[in-house]
Design a protein around this motif. Structure first.
Motif, PDB file in Angstrom:
ATOM      1  N   ALA A 100      45.944  76.825  66.829  1.00  0.00           N
ATOM      2  CA  ALA A 100      46.242  77.385  68.151  1.00  0.00           C
ATOM      3  C   ALA A 100      45.145  77.032  69.149  1.00  0.00           C
ATOM      4  O   ALA A 100      45.421  76.736  70.320  1.00  0.00           O
ATOM      5  N   LEU A 101      43.895  77.038  68.696  1.00  0.00           N
ATOM      6  CA  LEU A 101      42.788  76.643  69.573  1.00  0.00           C
ATOM      7  C   LEU A 101      42.884  75.163  69.937  1.00  0.00           C
ATOM      8  O   LEU A 101      42.601  74.773  71.067  1.00  0.00           O
ATOM      9  N   MET A 102      43.300  74.341  68.970  1.00  0.00           N
ATOM     10  CA  MET A 102      43.431  72.905  69.226  1.00  0.00           C
ATOM     11  C   MET A 102      44.490  72.607  70.280  1.00  0.00           C
ATOM     12  O   MET A 102      44.370  71.650  71.039  1.00  0.00           O
ATOM     13  N   SER A 103      45.527  73.438  70.315  1.00  0.00           N
ATOM     14  CA  SER A 103      46.596  73.200  71.293  1.00  0.00           C
ATOM     15  C   SER A 103      46.083  73.297  72.720  1.00  0.00           C
ATOM     16  O   SER A 103      46.690  72.766  73.649  1.00  0.00           O
ATOM     17  N   LYS A 104      44.938  73.974  72.894  1.00  0.00           N
ATOM     18  CA  LYS A 104      44.373  74.151  74.236  1.00  0.00           C
ATOM     19  C   LYS A 104      43.234  73.185  74.522  1.00  0.00           C
ATOM     20  O   LYS A 104      42.897  72.964  75.688  1.00  0.00           O
ATOM     21  N   THR A 105      42.633  72.646  73.464  1.00  0.00           N
ATOM     22  CA  THR A 105      41.436  71.822  73.666  1.00  0.00           C
ATOM     23  C   THR A 105      41.622  70.354  73.314  1.00  0.00           C
ATOM     24  O   THR A 105      40.848  69.515  73.781  1.00  0.00           O
ATOM     25  N   LYS A 106      42.609  70.026  72.486  1.00  0.00           N
ATOM     26  CA  LYS A 106      42.793  68.651  72.043  1.00  0.00           C
ATOM     27  C   LYS A 106      43.892  67.961  72.846  1.00  0.00           C
ATOM     28  O   LYS A 106      44.758  68.610  73.445  1.00  0.00           O
ATOM     29  N   LYS A 107      43.854  66.650  72.826  1.00  0.00           N
ATOM     30  CA  LYS A 107      44.919  65.875  73.457  1.00  0.00           C
ATOM     31  C   LYS A 107      46.212  66.058  72.666  1.00  0.00           C
ATOM     32  O   LYS A 107      46.187  66.403  71.481  1.00  0.00           O
ATOM     33  N   GLU A 108      47.319  65.831  73.333  1.00  0.00           N
ATOM     34  CA  GLU A 108      48.619  66.089  72.714  1.00  0.00           C
ATOM     35  C   GLU A 108      48.798  65.299  71.418  1.00  0.00           C
ATOM     36  O   GLU A 108      49.265  65.845  70.407  1.00  0.00           O
ATOM     37  N   ALA A 109      48.435  64.035  71.425  1.00  0.00           N
ATOM     38  CA  ALA A 109      48.615  63.199  70.237  1.00  0.00           C
ATOM     39  C   ALA A 109      47.744  63.695  69.085  1.00  0.00           C
ATOM     40  O   ALA A 109      48.170  63.728  67.929  1.00  0.00           O
ATOM     41  N   THR A 110      46.507  64.106  69.390  1.00  0.00           N
ATOM     42  CA  THR A 110      45.603  64.616  68.359  1.00  0.00           C
ATOM     43  C   THR A 110      46.142  65.915  67.775  1.00  0.00           C
ATOM     44  O   THR A 110      46.168  66.104  66.550  1.00  0.00           O
ATOM     45  N   TYR A 111      46.575  66.812  68.661  1.00  0.00           N
ATOM     46  CA  TYR A 111      47.137  68.088  68.200  1.00  0.00           C
ATOM     47  C   TYR A 111      48.373  67.853  67.333  1.00  0.00           C
ATOM     48  O   TYR A 111      48.572  68.530  66.318  1.00  0.00           O
ATOM     49  N   ARG A 112      49.175  66.873  67.697  1.00  0.00           N
ATOM     50  CA  ARG A 112      50.388  66.569  66.930  1.00  0.00           C
ATOM     51  C   ARG A 112      50.028  66.076  65.532  1.00  0.00           C
ATOM     52  O   ARG A 112      50.683  66.437  64.554  1.00  0.00           O
ATOM     53  N   ASN A 113      48.976  65.286  65.415  1.00  0.00           N
ATOM     54  CA  ASN A 113      48.545  64.800  64.098  1.00  0.00           C
ATOM     55  C   ASN A 113      48.108  65.952  63.204  1.00  0.00           C
ATOM     56  O   ASN A 113      48.454  65.996  62.013  1.00  0.00           O
ATOM     57  N   TYR A 114      47.353  66.897  63.766  1.00  0.00           N
ATOM     58  CA  TYR A 114      46.925  68.053  62.985  1.00  0.00           C
ATOM     59  C   TYR A 114      48.118  68.942  62.625  1.00  0.00           C
ATOM     60  O   TYR A 114      48.162  69.518  61.533  1.00  0.00           O
ATOM     61  N   SER A 115      49.073  69.057  63.529  1.00  0.00           N
ATOM     62  CA  SER A 115      50.275  69.864  63.250  1.00  0.00           C
ATOM     63  C   SER A 115      51.070  69.264  62.101  1.00  0.00           C
ATOM     64  O   SER A 115      51.564  69.984  61.219  1.00  0.00           O
ATOM     65  N   ASP A 116      51.215  67.944  62.100  1.00  0.00           N
ATOM     66  CA  ASP A 116      51.951  67.276  61.017  1.00  0.00           C
ATOM     67  C   ASP A 116      51.257  67.494  59.677  1.00  0.00           C
ATOM     68  O   ASP A 116      51.901  67.773  58.662  1.00  0.00           O
ATOM     69  N   ALA A 117      49.928  67.367  59.668  1.00  0.00           N
ATOM     70  CA  ALA A 117      49.181  67.571  58.429  1.00  0.00           C
ATOM     71  C   ALA A 117      49.297  69.011  57.953  1.00  0.00           C
ATOM     72  O   ALA A 117      49.441  69.278  56.749  1.00  0.00           O
ATOM     73  N   THR A 118      49.268  69.956  58.890  1.00  0.00           N
ATOM     74  CA  THR A 118      49.390  71.373  58.538  1.00  0.00           C
ATOM     75  C   THR A 118      50.745  71.673  57.923  1.00  0.00           C
ATOM     76  O   THR A 118      50.851  72.399  56.928  1.00  0.00           O
ATOM     77  N   ARG A 119      51.791  71.103  58.504  1.00  0.00           N
ATOM     78  CA  ARG A 119      53.135  71.319  57.959  1.00  0.00           C
ATOM     79  C   ARG A 119      53.216  70.823  56.514  1.00  0.00           C
ATOM     80  O   ARG A 119      53.776  71.504  55.644  1.00  0.00           O
ATOM     81  N   LEU A 120      52.650  69.667  56.249  1.00  0.00           N
ATOM     82  CA  LEU A 120      52.655  69.113  54.892  1.00  0.00           C
ATOM     83  C   LEU A 120      51.829  69.971  53.936  1.00  0.00           C
ATOM     84  O   LEU A 120      52.222  70.195  52.787  1.00  0.00           O
ATOM     85  N   PHE A 121      50.689  70.471  54.414  1.00  0.00           N
ATOM     86  CA  PHE A 121      49.823  71.285  53.556  1.00  0.00           C
ATOM     87  C   PHE A 121      50.520  72.592  53.173  1.00  0.00           C
ATOM     88  O   PHE A 121      50.473  73.008  52.002  1.00  0.00           O
ATOM     89  N   PHE A 122      51.166  73.234  54.130  1.00  0.00           N
ATOM     90  CA  PHE A 122      51.886  74.472  53.828  1.00  0.00           C
ATOM     91  C   PHE A 122      53.082  74.212  52.908  1.00  0.00           C
ATOM     92  O   PHE A 122      53.431  75.053  52.080  1.00  0.00           O
ATOM     93  N   GLU A 123      53.698  73.046  53.071  1.00  0.00           N
ATOM     94  CA  GLU A 123      54.803  72.690  52.172  1.00  0.00           C
ATOM     95  C   GLU A 123      54.295  72.553  50.735  1.00  0.00           C
ATOM     96  O   GLU A 123      54.968  72.964  49.780  1.00  0.00           O
ATOM     97  N   TRP A 124      53.093  71.981  50.595  1.00  0.00           N
ATOM     98  CA  TRP A 124      52.545  71.792  49.248  1.00  0.00           C
ATOM     99  C   TRP A 124      52.019  73.091  48.650  1.00  0.00           C
ATOM    100  O   TRP A 124      52.278  73.411  47.505  1.00  0.00           O
ATOM    101  N   ILE A 125      51.287  73.890  49.427  1.00  0.00           N
ATOM    102  CA  ILE A 125      50.623  75.067  48.865  1.00  0.00           C
ATOM    103  C   ILE A 125      51.581  76.226  48.619  1.00  0.00           C
ATOM    104  O   ILE A 125      51.295  77.141  47.844  1.00  0.00           O
ATOM    105  N   GLU A 126      52.743  76.208  49.318  1.00  0.00           N
ATOM    106  CA  GLU A 126      53.809  77.201  49.132  1.00  0.00           C
ATOM    107  C   GLU A 126      53.287  78.624  49.301  1.00  0.00           C
ATOM    108  O   GLU A 126      52.613  78.921  50.272  1.00  0.00           O
ATOM    109  N   GLU A 127      53.567  79.510  48.306  1.00  0.00           N
ATOM    110  CA  GLU A 127      53.238  80.931  48.462  1.00  0.00           C
ATOM    111  C   GLU A 127      51.740  81.216  48.392  1.00  0.00           C
ATOM    112  O   GLU A 127      51.294  82.323  48.706  1.00  0.00           O
ATOM    113  N   LYS A 128      50.937  80.237  47.999  1.00  0.00           N
ATOM    114  CA  LYS A 128      49.492  80.447  47.918  1.00  0.00           C
ATOM    115  C   LYS A 128      48.834  80.489  49.294  1.00  0.00           C
ATOM    116  O   LYS A 128      47.634  80.733  49.401  1.00  0.00           O
TER     117      LYS A 128
END
Length: 403
Positions: A100-128
């Motif tokens: 959420a902090l990155m959405s205000k401080t990072k460029k759109e493309a950079t924030y999008r890269n972190y968002s994509d990685a976060t989505r994948l990480f949550f998909e992998w870690i599941e309920e943990k």
């Protein structure tokens, strides 16, 4: 050893201990333990038990001040000794907070890269993802990297893993974690699947450019020439270029690149001015290339446009395989090979950057001026940059061949 004191001005036990300074001197420090001297109403603890708890906290303060305890252990000690709930944020809470902090401080493309990685990480870690942040271990992160490795080529895997590592390294810097669980994980950059062979990019020849322009529609032709005539600017920047960036009166094109956020001022030299003046009467909105801008904004990426350009190259016979095909469509066209990702070609829209650089050098333009025109960032090059005017760069552009 730390001591505790009862001051008339406070209802809590006060810890007093000595801290060794960097110069070797010792300093007496006083801190509240937040443990009351007298049991609060309804408390089951006795005054003696409260005093013992305050003493333990004072000892913890002392060991912490002299760097004998780490942050995680301190939190656990305080959680055991106090009635308050002291806990780390969960994995999901911490990552979403930083995102959420990155959405205000990072460029759109950079924030999008972190968002994509976060989505994948949550998909992998599941309920943990509800576990405390310090529950993530190096073994878990190694498993995550292997999970990524089975789905992406090494460079993409490394990009996603590095994004997630940023969240944990930040937690370590803020003393929320003792160690970064990603530090022990080795990036197997040398490990690559059968398709991850690097392909050297190359510039287009003049004949190839003529062929591409012949097989392109009106907007693609304009985008290709706009990129070439501005020093090979990137596909996303050309697609999102707006008319308010063009100053016909002053004879300049001014915009900020998406990748580096660098401000560029490009002279409207004769062919670039003619190209834009031809499109200006037919404008439909604020974008110079409205259809391309709409496709880019739909996903925030240039992948769709890149595939379209790849299709043009395939139609021209400049690439052997259609880069817009992947997965089952790719296997249907090229057989059931072990290759699981799309084929990487030596030519792409980015080749226009190589082309503009090559043509300008071949035309005898000084290298420093070429570097400035193309917009390459390099500390060593910038140290030797010579000042030059818009007139000089306009003369350089005028040396490009006509199409």
């Amino acid at each position: 050893m730390a001591i505790i004191r009862h001051l008339p001005t406070s209802r809590f036990w006060i810890a007093q201990f000595a801290r060794k300074l960097p110069d070797g001197a010792w300093k007496t420090v006083s801190r509240s333990t937040k443990i009351p001297v007298e049991p609060p109403p309804g408390s089951e603890q006795t005054a003696k038990e409260l005093r013992e708890t305050a003493q333990e906290i004072a000892n913890t303060y002392e060991r912490t001040a002299n760097q004998k305890l780490k942050a995680t252990h301190i939190r656990r000690v305080l959680a055991d000794l106090s009635n308050e709930t002291l806990r780390l944020p969960s994995v999901r809470e911490w990552i979403e907070e930083r995102l959420a902090l990155m959405s205000k401080t990072k460029k759109e493309a950079t924030y999008r890269n972190y968002s994509d990685a976060t989505r994948l990480f949550f998909e992998w870690i599941e309920e943990k993802d509800v576990l405390p942040l310090d529950s993530v271990t190096s073994i878990m992160m190694d498993e995550f990297q292997n999970w990524l490795n089975n789905r992406f080529r090494p460079s993409t895997r490394k990009k996603h893993f590095s994004a997630i590592r940023h969240f944990f390294s930040t937690a370590k810097k803020l003393n929320l974690l003792d160690t970064d669980p990603c530090e022990a994980v080795t990036h197997l950059s040398s490990l690559s699947r059968t398709v991850s062979v690097e392909v050297a990019r190359r510039p287009f020849t003049v004949e190839e450019l003529q062929l591409i322009l012949t097989n392109s529609n009106e907007e693609w032709r304009s985008m290709i020439l706009t990129s070439l005539y501005t020093g090979g600017q990137r596909l996303g920047d050309i697609a999102c270029l707006q008319w308010d960036a063009v100053d016909f009166e002053k004879g300049i094109l001014h915009f900020r690149t998406q990748k580096r956020g660098k401000s560029l001022v490009i002279p409207l030299w004769s062919r670039l001015r003619a190209l834009l003046e031809e499109r200006y009467p037919h404008r439909t909105n604020e974008y110079i290339h409205p259809s391309a801008a709409q496709k880019y904004q739909r996903t925030g990426k240039s992948s769709t446009l890149s595939n379209e350009f790849g299709k043009i190259l395939f139609t021209c016979g400049l690439v052997e395989r259609d880069p817009s095909l992947a997965g089952k469509r790719y296997q249907k066209q090229y057989g059931t090979s072990q290759e699981k990702t799309r084929h990487k070609n030596a030519l792409s829209f980015h080749s226009l950057r190589y082309t503009a650089t090559t043509l300008l050098h071949e035309a005898g333009v000084p290298p420093l001026i070429v570097q400035k025109i193309v917009g390459h960032d390099s500390a060593k090059i910038h140290e030797g940059y010579a000042a030059f005017s818009l007139r000089e760069s306009e003369e350089a552009f005028n040396k490009l061949p006509s199409f």
